[in-house]
Design a protein around this motif. Sequence first.
Motif, PDB file in Angstrom:
ATOM      1  N   ALA A 178     -27.971  -2.043 -32.570  1.00  0.00           N
ATOM      2  CA  ALA A 178     -28.348  -3.269 -31.855  1.00  0.00           C
ATOM      3  C   ALA A 178     -29.101  -2.937 -30.572  1.00  0.00           C
ATOM      4  O   ALA A 178     -30.074  -3.616 -30.213  1.00  0.00           O
ATOM      5  CB  ALA A 178     -27.100  -4.100 -31.550  1.00  0.00           C
ATOM      6  N   LEU A 179     -28.696  -1.882 -29.881  1.00  0.00           N
ATOM      7  CA  LEU A 179     -29.391  -1.478 -28.656  1.00  0.00           C
ATOM      8  C   LEU A 179     -30.797  -0.957 -28.956  1.00  0.00           C
ATOM      9  O   LEU A 179     -31.723  -1.158 -28.163  1.00  0.00           O
ATOM     10  CB  LEU A 179     -28.579  -0.425 -27.903  1.00  0.00           C
ATOM     11  N   ILE A 180     -30.971  -0.303 -30.087  1.00  0.00           N
ATOM     12  CA  ILE A 180     -32.306   0.165 -30.484  1.00  0.00           C
ATOM     13  C   ILE A 180     -33.210  -1.037 -30.750  1.00  0.00           C
ATOM     14  O   ILE A 180     -34.372  -1.071 -30.330  1.00  0.00           O
ATOM     15  CB  ILE A 180     -32.212   1.090 -31.712  1.00  0.00           C
ATOM     16  N   VAL A 181     -32.674  -2.040 -31.421  1.00  0.00           N
ATOM     17  CA  VAL A 181     -33.444  -3.266 -31.674  1.00  0.00           C
ATOM     18  C   VAL A 181     -33.783  -3.952 -30.356  1.00  0.00           C
ATOM     19  O   VAL A 181     -34.923  -4.366 -30.135  1.00  0.00           O
ATOM     20  CB  VAL A 181     -32.663  -4.232 -32.595  1.00  0.00           C
ATOM     21  N   ALA A 182     -32.793  -4.067 -29.472  1.00  0.00           N
ATOM     22  CA  ALA A 182     -33.019  -4.722 -28.176  1.00  0.00           C
ATOM     23  C   ALA A 182     -34.100  -4.001 -27.377  1.00  0.00           C
ATOM     24  O   ALA A 182     -34.922  -4.650 -26.720  1.00  0.00           O
ATOM     25  CB  ALA A 182     -31.720  -4.781 -27.386  1.00  0.00           C
ATOM     26  N   ARG A 183     -34.114  -2.685 -27.445  1.00  0.00           N
ATOM     27  CA  ARG A 183     -35.156  -1.912 -26.757  1.00  0.00           C
ATOM     28  C   ARG A 183     -36.537  -2.258 -27.315  1.00  0.00           C
ATOM     29  O   ARG A 183     -37.494  -2.441 -26.567  1.00  0.00           O
ATOM     30  CB  ARG A 183     -34.878  -0.416 -26.898  1.00  0.00           C
ATOM     31  N   GLU A 184     -36.618  -2.400 -28.639  1.00  0.00           N
ATOM     32  CA  GLU A 184     -37.909  -2.705 -29.242  1.00  0.00           C
ATOM     33  C   GLU A 184     -38.380  -4.125 -28.901  1.00  0.00           C
ATOM     34  O   GLU A 184     -39.559  -4.334 -28.645  1.00  0.00           O
ATOM     35  CB  GLU A 184     -37.840  -2.527 -30.762  1.00  0.00           C
ATOM     36  N   ILE A 185     -37.472  -5.086 -28.874  1.00  0.00           N
ATOM     37  CA  ILE A 185     -37.915  -6.458 -28.616  1.00  0.00           C
ATOM     38  C   ILE A 185     -38.080  -6.776 -27.142  1.00  0.00           C
ATOM     39  O   ILE A 185     -38.850  -7.661 -26.783  1.00  0.00           O
ATOM     40  CB  ILE A 185     -36.994  -7.506 -29.291  1.00  0.00           C
ATOM     41  N   SER A 186     -37.377  -6.036 -26.272  1.00  0.00           N
ATOM     42  CA  SER A 186     -37.473  -6.329 -24.831  1.00  0.00           C
ATOM     43  C   SER A 186     -38.345  -5.338 -24.071  1.00  0.00           C
ATOM     44  O   SER A 186     -38.794  -5.622 -22.962  1.00  0.00           O
ATOM     45  CB  SER A 186     -36.078  -6.331 -24.196  1.00  0.00           C
TER      46      SER A 186
END
Length: 184
Positions: free
Chosen positions: A164-172
Amino acid sequence: MVQNCDIQLEDVFVPDDDRLPGANSFQDLVDSLSFSRVMAAWVSIGIAVGVYDACHRYLGERKQFGVPLATFQLNQEKLVRMLGNIQAMWLLGWRLCKLHGSGKMTTGQASLGKAWITKQARETVALGRELLGGNGIVTDFHVGKAFCDMETVYTYEGSYDVNALIVAREISGISSIRPTSSRL
């Protein structure tokens, strides 16, 4: 079951013929890691489908009060929820494979797939365990083993939280894994 260990190699020589081409660091393996996240997601789908199949058969065969367990509304609702999860997981897994095949899958997409699919598979397997009652934890019906296997898959290739943190890094565009400042 997956055994985890801490391996330390010192003064190891790897001949050039045995080296992974272009891999000189962990970061060089990101594409391989992204695809392995997708494969972990597919393992989760397989476990969920196996549990659904076992539960579907069990509820049709096992009788309580003279009728199959499948006749009870709550059992039917759980089977429907399990099947809905499985269909959604299949579609996301299929889409990730299409993206990977076209070279367009990002690390964030792979992480989102792994995180979400394993989370849904975990719920699906838990529903199956509930449907079998006490038989859901004995080895005769395989659901208890699948329940433990699902916990393992949920954890490897990064836990739900890490993905989830990897996804958050990509979207933010902001990494919370390696914050820019350390305030205590």
